[in-house]
Design a protein around this motif. Structure first.
Motif, PDB file in Angstrom:
ATOM      1  N   PRO A   1     -36.179  45.300  60.305  1.00 47.51           N
ATOM      2  CA  PRO A   1     -35.116  46.320  60.314  1.00 47.51           C
ATOM      3  C   PRO A   1     -35.508  47.655  60.958  1.00 47.51           C
ATOM      4  O   PRO A   1     -34.747  48.204  61.756  1.00 47.51           O
ATOM      5  CB  PRO A   1     -34.786  46.504  58.826  1.00 47.51           C
ATOM      6  N   GLN A   2     -36.675  48.176  60.630  1.00 47.12           N
ATOM      7  CA  GLN A   2     -37.069  49.476  61.168  1.00 47.12           C
ATOM      8  C   GLN A   2     -37.319  49.400  62.679  1.00 47.12           C
ATOM      9  O   GLN A   2     -36.907  50.276  63.423  1.00 47.12           O
ATOM     10  CB  GLN A   2     -38.310  49.996  60.434  1.00 47.12           C
ATOM     11  N   GLN A   3     -37.991  48.337  63.146  1.00 52.58           N
ATOM     12  CA  GLN A   3     -38.216  48.159  64.582  1.00 52.58           C
ATOM     13  C   GLN A   3     -36.886  48.021  65.311  1.00 52.58           C
ATOM     14  O   GLN A   3     -36.691  48.597  66.380  1.00 52.58           O
ATOM     15  CB  GLN A   3     -39.063  46.915  64.851  1.00 52.58           C
ATOM     16  N   LYS A   4     -35.997  47.238  64.732  1.00 50.26           N
ATOM     17  CA  LYS A   4     -34.681  47.013  65.329  1.00 50.26           C
ATOM     18  C   LYS A   4     -33.929  48.337  65.456  1.00 50.26           C
ATOM     19  O   LYS A   4     -33.350  48.638  66.508  1.00 50.26           O
ATOM     20  CB  LYS A   4     -33.895  46.026  64.473  1.00 50.26           C
ATOM     21  N   LEU A   5     -33.955  49.136  64.409  1.00 53.79           N
ATOM     22  CA  LEU A   5     -33.270  50.419  64.413  1.00 53.79           C
ATOM     23  C   LEU A   5     -33.855  51.344  65.480  1.00 53.79           C
ATOM     24  O   LEU A   5     -33.120  51.937  66.280  1.00 53.79           O
ATOM     25  CB  LEU A   5     -33.356  51.064  63.030  1.00 53.79           C
ATOM     26  N   VAL A   6     -35.168  51.446  65.525  1.00 54.13           N
ATOM     27  CA  VAL A   6     -35.830  52.308  66.508  1.00 54.13           C
ATOM     28  C   VAL A   6     -35.537  51.802  67.930  1.00 54.13           C
ATOM     29  O   VAL A   6     -35.210  52.590  68.817  1.00 54.13           O
ATOM     30  CB  VAL A   6     -37.349  52.387  66.242  1.00 54.13           C
ATOM     31  N   TYR A   7     -35.640  50.494  68.139  1.00 53.18           N
ATOM     32  CA  TYR A   7     -35.376  49.928  69.459  1.00 53.18           C
ATOM     33  C   TYR A   7     -33.943  50.242  69.904  1.00 53.18           C
ATOM     34  O   TYR A   7     -33.715  50.674  71.032  1.00 53.18           O
ATOM     35  CB  TYR A   7     -35.603  48.413  69.464  1.00 53.18           C
ATOM     36  N   ASN A   8     -32.987  50.023  69.012  1.00 56.53           N
ATOM     37  CA  ASN A   8     -31.582  50.269  69.354  1.00 56.53           C
ATOM     38  C   ASN A   8     -31.320  51.742  69.639  1.00 56.53           C
ATOM     39  O   ASN A   8     -30.617  52.075  70.599  1.00 56.53           O
ATOM     40  CB  ASN A   8     -30.650  49.766  68.248  1.00 56.53           C
ATOM     41  N   LEU A   9     -31.896  52.623  68.837  1.00 57.72           N
ATOM     42  CA  LEU A   9     -31.678  54.047  69.053  1.00 57.72           C
ATOM     43  C   LEU A   9     -32.288  54.517  70.372  1.00 57.72           C
ATOM     44  O   LEU A   9     -31.677  55.317  71.090  1.00 57.72           O
ATOM     45  CB  LEU A   9     -32.239  54.865  67.882  1.00 57.72           C
ATOM     46  N   CYS A  10     -33.477  54.015  70.698  1.00 52.84           N
ATOM     47  CA  CYS A  10     -34.143  54.436  71.939  1.00 52.84           C
ATOM     48  C   CYS A  10     -33.565  53.753  73.177  1.00 52.84           C
ATOM     49  O   CYS A  10     -33.260  54.418  74.171  1.00 52.84           O
ATOM     50  CB  CYS A  10     -35.648  54.154  71.863  1.00 52.84           C
ATOM     51  N   ASN A  11     -33.417  52.432  73.125  1.00 54.15           N
ATOM     52  CA  ASN A  11     -33.058  51.691  74.336  1.00 54.15           C
ATOM     53  C   ASN A  11     -31.582  51.412  74.494  1.00 54.15           C
ATOM     54  O   ASN A  11     -31.118  51.251  75.612  1.00 54.15           O
ATOM     55  CB  ASN A  11     -33.841  50.376  74.399  1.00 54.15           C
TER      56      ASN A  11
ATOM     57  N   GLY B   1     -30.031  55.339  73.874  1.00 60.23           N
ATOM     58  CA  GLY B   1     -30.599  56.239  74.869  1.00 60.23           C
ATOM     59  C   GLY B   1     -31.190  57.524  74.308  1.00 60.23           C
ATOM     60  O   GLY B   1     -31.361  58.483  75.043  1.00 60.23           O
ATOM     61  N   LEU B   2     -31.510  57.544  73.007  1.00 61.43           N
ATOM     62  CA  LEU B   2     -32.099  58.742  72.416  1.00 61.43           C
ATOM     63  C   LEU B   2     -33.580  58.854  72.779  1.00 61.43           C
ATOM     64  O   LEU B   2     -34.255  57.852  72.981  1.00 61.43           O
ATOM     65  CB  LEU B   2     -31.962  58.703  70.892  1.00 61.43           C
ATOM     66  N   LYS B   3     -34.057  60.076  72.813  1.00 59.80           N
ATOM     67  CA  LYS B   3     -35.486  60.305  73.039  1.00 59.80           C
ATOM     68  C   LYS B   3     -36.239  59.954  71.760  1.00 59.80           C
ATOM     69  O   LYS B   3     -35.697  60.051  70.658  1.00 59.80           O
ATOM     70  CB  LYS B   3     -35.747  61.768  73.391  1.00 59.80           C
ATOM     71  N   GLN B   4     -37.509  59.585  71.935  1.00 59.14           N
ATOM     72  CA  GLN B   4     -38.321  59.193  70.781  1.00 59.14           C
ATOM     73  C   GLN B   4     -38.418  60.306  69.745  1.00 59.14           C
ATOM     74  O   GLN B   4     -38.354  60.055  68.539  1.00 59.14           O
ATOM     75  CB  GLN B   4     -39.712  58.739  71.237  1.00 59.14           C
ATOM     76  N   LYS B   5     -38.552  61.542  70.192  1.00 58.45           N
ATOM     77  CA  LYS B   5     -38.659  62.652  69.238  1.00 58.45           C
ATOM     78  C   LYS B   5     -37.357  62.830  68.459  1.00 58.45           C
ATOM     79  O   LYS B   5     -37.377  63.159  67.274  1.00 58.45           O
ATOM     80  CB  LYS B   5     -39.073  63.945  69.929  1.00 58.45           C
ATOM     81  N   ASP B   6     -36.210  62.583  69.106  1.00 64.25           N
ATOM     82  CA  ASP B   6     -34.925  62.693  68.407  1.00 64.25           C
ATOM     83  C   ASP B   6     -34.774  61.578  67.370  1.00 64.25           C
ATOM     84  O   ASP B   6     -34.226  61.794  66.287  1.00 64.25           O
ATOM     85  CB  ASP B   6     -33.764  62.652  69.405  1.00 64.25           C
ATOM     86  N   VAL B   7     -35.269  60.388  67.729  1.00 66.43           N
ATOM     87  CA  VAL B   7     -35.232  59.272  66.781  1.00 66.43           C
ATOM     88  C   VAL B   7     -36.122  59.603  65.581  1.00 66.43           C
ATOM     89  O   VAL B   7     -35.741  59.349  64.433  1.00 66.43           O
ATOM     90  CB  VAL B   7     -35.671  57.953  67.459  1.00 66.43           C
ATOM     91  N   ALA B   8     -37.280  60.179  65.849  1.00 65.91           N
ATOM     92  CA  ALA B   8     -38.198  60.556  64.765  1.00 65.91           C
ATOM     93  C   ALA B   8     -37.525  61.551  63.821  1.00 65.91           C
ATOM     94  O   ALA B   8     -37.598  61.396  62.601  1.00 65.91           O
ATOM     95  CB  ALA B   8     -39.481  61.143  65.353  1.00 65.91           C
ATOM     96  N   ASN B   9     -36.853  62.545  64.383  1.00 68.54           N
ATOM     97  CA  ASN B   9     -36.152  63.530  63.554  1.00 68.54           C
ATOM     98  C   ASN B   9     -35.012  62.891  62.765  1.00 68.54           C
ATOM     99  O   ASN B   9     -34.832  63.171  61.586  1.00 68.54           O
ATOM    100  CB  ASN B   9     -35.600  64.665  64.417  1.00 68.54           C
ATOM    101  N   GLN B  10     -34.260  62.034  63.431  1.00 70.27           N
ATOM    102  CA  GLN B  10     -33.111  61.395  62.788  1.00 70.27           C
ATOM    103  C   GLN B  10     -33.540  60.491  61.632  1.00 70.27           C
ATOM    104  O   GLN B  10     -32.894  60.446  60.593  1.00 70.27           O
ATOM    105  CB  GLN B  10     -32.325  60.580  63.824  1.00 70.27           C
ATOM    106  N   LEU B  11     -34.651  59.764  61.821  1.00 70.45           N
ATOM    107  CA  LEU B  11     -35.119  58.827  60.803  1.00 70.45           C
ATOM    108  C   LEU B  11     -36.135  59.451  59.841  1.00 70.45           C
ATOM    109  O   LEU B  11     -36.624  58.779  58.938  1.00 70.45           O
ATOM    110  CB  LEU B  11     -35.712  57.581  61.470  1.00 70.45           C
TER     111      LEU B  11
END
Length: 187
Positions: free
Chosen positions: A125-135, A138-148
Motif C-alpha cells: 500500500p505505501q509503495q503504491k501510494l508513493v508511486y501513484n503520487l509521484c508518477n 506528477g507530484l515532487k518527492q518532497k511534496d509527497v513526503a510532506n503530504q504523507l
C-alpha cells in the motif's frame, strides 16, 4: 526559471526547452506509433500546446510529469486516429485479412498498460501510494513526503522499490512488447 521566462513569451527560453525535450518526446511517440512522420507530428503538437498554454507553466510543480501526460495523451489520440483510419479501410476492404501494424501497436499498448496497472496493484500500500503520487499525479518527492508526513528519503526508497517491483513483475510476462513505453513510465 525557464518556465517563468516562457510564460512571459521568451522564445529563446522556449527554444531551449524544445531542444532539451524534443528527442524524449519523439522517442516516446515513435516507440508506440512506429511511424516517423506521426512521431514528428506528436513533437510539433506537444510543443505547440505548451506554447499556447505558456502562461500556465509557472503553476506546474513537476514539469516532467506534466510533459509526460501531454505526450501520452497526444500519442493516445494519434492511436485512436490510426485505429479509426484502419477501421474505415477495413470496412472498405471487407475480406482483407492484413492487420495494420499501427493497430497492432495500439493493442500492444493497451495490453502493456494493463500489465503495468496489474503490477502497480500488487505493490504494498505505501509503495503504491508513493508511486501513484509521484508518477501518476506528477507530484515532487518532497511534496509527497510532506503530504504523507514521511521523510523525503523514505519517499525515495518507496519509489525505488516500487519501480524495481514493477520491472520484476513485467519481466515475468512474455506479453510485454512495448518495452520502450514502460521505460518512459518507469523513470
Amino acid at each position: 526559471m525557464i518556465l517563468a521566462k516562457i510564460a512571459n513569451g521568451d522564445q529563446q527560453a522556449f527554444g531551449s526547452l524544445f531542444n532539451f525535450y524534443r528527442n524524449k518526446v519523439y522517442g516516446y511517440a515513435y516507440a508506440i506509433l512506429q511511424v516517423d512522420t506521426s512521431s514528428e507530428e506528436i513533437v510539433q503538437d506537444v510543443f505547440i500546446k505548451l506554447w499556447i498554454k505558456r502562461q500556465t507553466l509557472t503553476n506546474i510543480d513537476n514539469f516532467g510529469g506534466f510533459l509526460r501526460t501531454i505526450v501520452k495523451n497526444e500519442t493516445l489520440n494519434a492511436l485512436k486516429k490510426i485505429a479509426l483510419t484502419h477501421k474505415s479501410h477495413q470496412i472498405a476492404n471487407l475480406g482483407a485479412t492484413e492487420i495494420d501494424l499501427s493497430t497492432e501497436n495500439a493493442i500492444q499498448f493497451r495490453e502493456t498498460k494493463k500489465l503495468l496497472d496489474a503490477a502497480i496493484e500488487k505493490l504494498p500500500p505505501q509503495q503504491k501510494l508513493v508511486y501513484n503520487l509521484c508518477n501518476i499525479e506528477g507530484l515532487k518527492q518532497k511534496d509527497v513526503a510532506n503530504q504523507l508526513n514521511i521523510s523525503p528519503s523514505t519517499v525515495k526508497t518507496h519509489l525505488r522499490d516500487a519501480v524495481k517491483a514493477i520491472k520484476n513483475y513485467l519481466s515475468t510476462h512474455d506479453e510485454v512488447i512495448a518495452a520502450p513505453l514502460l521505460l518512459f513510465f518507469l523513470k
